[in-house]
Scaffold this active site. Structure first.
Site, short mmCIF file in Angstrom:
data_model
loop_
_atom_site.label_atom_id
_atom_site.label_comp_id
_atom_site.label_asym_id
_atom_site.label_seq_id
_atom_site.Cartn_x
_atom_site.Cartn_y
_atom_site.Cartn_z
N TYR A 197 -6.76 47.32 -0.15
CA TYR A 197 -7.42 46.63 -1.28
C TYR A 197 -8.74 47.33 -1.64
CZ TYR A 197 -9.33 42.68 -3.99
OH TYR A 197 -9.86 41.88 -4.97
N SER A 232 -14.02 44.31 -7.82
CA SER A 232 -14.24 43.37 -6.73
C SER A 232 -15.51 43.77 -6.00
CB SER A 232 -13.06 43.43 -5.75
OG SER A 232 -13.36 42.73 -4.57
P1 NAI Z 1 -4.61 35.24 -8.12
O1 NAI Z 1 -3.78 35.66 -6.96
O2 NAI Z 1 -4.74 33.80 -8.45
O3 NAI Z 1 -4.15 35.98 -9.46
C1 NAI Z 1 -3.61 37.26 -9.49
C2 NAI Z 1 -2.49 37.27 -10.52
O4 NAI Z 1 -2.00 38.61 -10.62
C3 NAI Z 1 -1.31 36.37 -10.13
O5 NAI Z 1 -0.98 35.49 -11.19
C4 NAI Z 1 -0.20 37.37 -9.86
O6 NAI Z 1 1.10 36.87 -10.16
C5 NAI Z 1 -0.60 38.52 -10.75
N1 NAI Z 1 0.04 39.78 -10.36
C6 NAI Z 1 0.20 40.27 -9.11
N2 NAI Z 1 0.91 41.41 -9.16
C7 NAI Z 1 1.20 41.64 -10.47
C8 NAI Z 1 1.92 42.64 -11.16
N3 NAI Z 1 2.52 43.64 -10.50
N4 NAI Z 1 2.00 42.56 -12.51
C9 NAI Z 1 1.43 41.53 -13.17
N5 NAI Z 1 0.75 40.54 -12.57
C10 NAI Z 1 0.64 40.59 -11.24
O7 NAI Z 1 -6.05 35.87 -7.81
P2 NAI Z 1 -7.38 35.98 -8.67
O8 NAI Z 1 -8.49 35.71 -7.77
O9 NAI Z 1 -7.29 35.23 -9.94
O10 NAI Z 1 -7.39 37.57 -8.96
C11 NAI Z 1 -7.67 38.12 -10.23
C12 NAI Z 1 -8.35 39.47 -10.05
O11 NAI Z 1 -9.63 39.27 -9.46
C13 NAI Z 1 -7.61 40.43 -9.12
O12 NAI Z 1 -7.70 41.74 -9.64
C14 NAI Z 1 -8.40 40.32 -7.83
O13 NAI Z 1 -8.28 41.50 -7.05
C15 NAI Z 1 -9.80 40.14 -8.37
N6 NAI Z 1 -10.75 39.59 -7.45
C16 NAI Z 1 -10.57 38.34 -6.91
C17 NAI Z 1 -11.54 37.81 -6.08
C18 NAI Z 1 -11.46 36.43 -5.50
O14 NAI Z 1 -12.33 36.09 -4.68
N7 NAI Z 1 -10.52 35.60 -5.88
C19 NAI Z 1 -12.75 38.58 -5.72
C20 NAI Z 1 -12.83 39.87 -6.34
C21 NAI Z 1 -11.86 40.34 -7.17
#
Ligand code: NAI
Length: 250
Positions: A143, A131
């Protein structure tokens, strides 16, 4: 789009994506399938086509590894994408918040690496999703510290797995429109926009091409790298507001 002129870059490759029920993970799974990969989409949340896997569970990882050994005999790629945030500041964050966020964002990728690398041969690739928080003093401290820790894990893994021909790289998305950012306050979005030189937020389609590239043989000599995909958010180190203020003043 693929054709004879644009051959599928991941044809027949077995790739595991975590957190693939929504957001970036779902888009990554779709993009990898378009490139010919056999994708095992996983998530702790229920979703059509998703295999249930809680990244913090050793049992879940060990069962998945056994199933993959049985069905494919090998794994070519792992995208450690699952992540959670917790928006408490330094005065308010509790030890249990730290532990919960670190379990998903750091221990999760570690367990994935531990359980799947025995199935990975030379030429395979791991992508960890960091991130812009991992490059800055982003205020949600659980985070931010977890994503900095993931950088350390990625670099150690790149060093330790390099001799086995397994590459490990980290991508650092900036503000991307997903459920995670939809749950933040509008002020968070506005402040990110004003700090982003490209002047827009990211979409999942800005992220997926880099993941495809890092998993493919096009990236065959890239390991231990960290690549921001953030519209320039982290490159200016906080100086954009100074430049903007002086331009407005001129
Ligand atoms: P999101 O919230 O849509 O997706 C995250 C997914 O991870 C969800 O489907 C959730 O159910 C799953 N998850 C959560 N805990 C879990 C566990 N214990 N085991 C398996 N799955 C689990 O968010 P997004 O944005 O798609 O996030 C994806 C990655 O990108 C994350 O690592 C996030 O930290 C990172 N990220 C996101 C940013 C953003 O602006 N959206 C910016 C920088 C990094």
């Amino acid at each position: 789009m693929t054709s004879d002129l644009h051959p599928k870059r991941l044809l027949g490759k077995v790739v595991v994506v975590t957190g693939a029920a929504s957001g970036q993970g779902a888009a990554e799974a779709e993009a990898l399938i378009r490139e010919g990969a056999r994708v095992i989409a996983t998530d702790v949340a229920q979703a059509p086509g998703c295999h249930r896997l809680d990244v913090t569970s050793e049992k879940d990882w060990s069962e998945l590894a056994a199933e993959l050994r049985e069905s494919y005999g090998q794994v070519h790629g792992l995208v450690n994408n699952a992540g959670v945030t917790w928006r408490a500041r330094i005065d308010d964050v509790r030890p249990e918040d730290m532990a919960r966020v670190h379990a998903v964002n750091v221990t999760g990728p570690l367990l994935g690496i531990q359980h799947l690398t025995p199935l990975m041969c030379p030429g395979t690739s791991i992508v960890n999703v960091g991130s812009s928080a991992a490059l800055t003093a982003h205020y949600p401290v659980a985070y931010t510290t977890s994503k900095w820790a993931l950088r350390g894990l990625s670099r150690t893994a790149a060093m330790e797995l390099g001799p086995r021909g397994i590459r490990v790289n980290t991508i650092h998305p900036g503000f991307v429109e997903t459920d995670m950012t939809a749950s933040a306050s509008p002020a968070f979005r506005e402040a990110n926009l004003s700090e982003t030189p490209l002047g827009r937020t990211g979409t999942v389609d800005d992220i997926t091409p880099l993941v495809v590239f890092l998993l493919s043989s096009d990236a065959s000599f890239i390991t231990g790298a960290e690549i921001p995909v953030d519209g320039g958010l982290t490159a200016h180190g906080g100086t954009k507001s100074i430049s903007d203020a002086l331009r407005a003043d001129a």
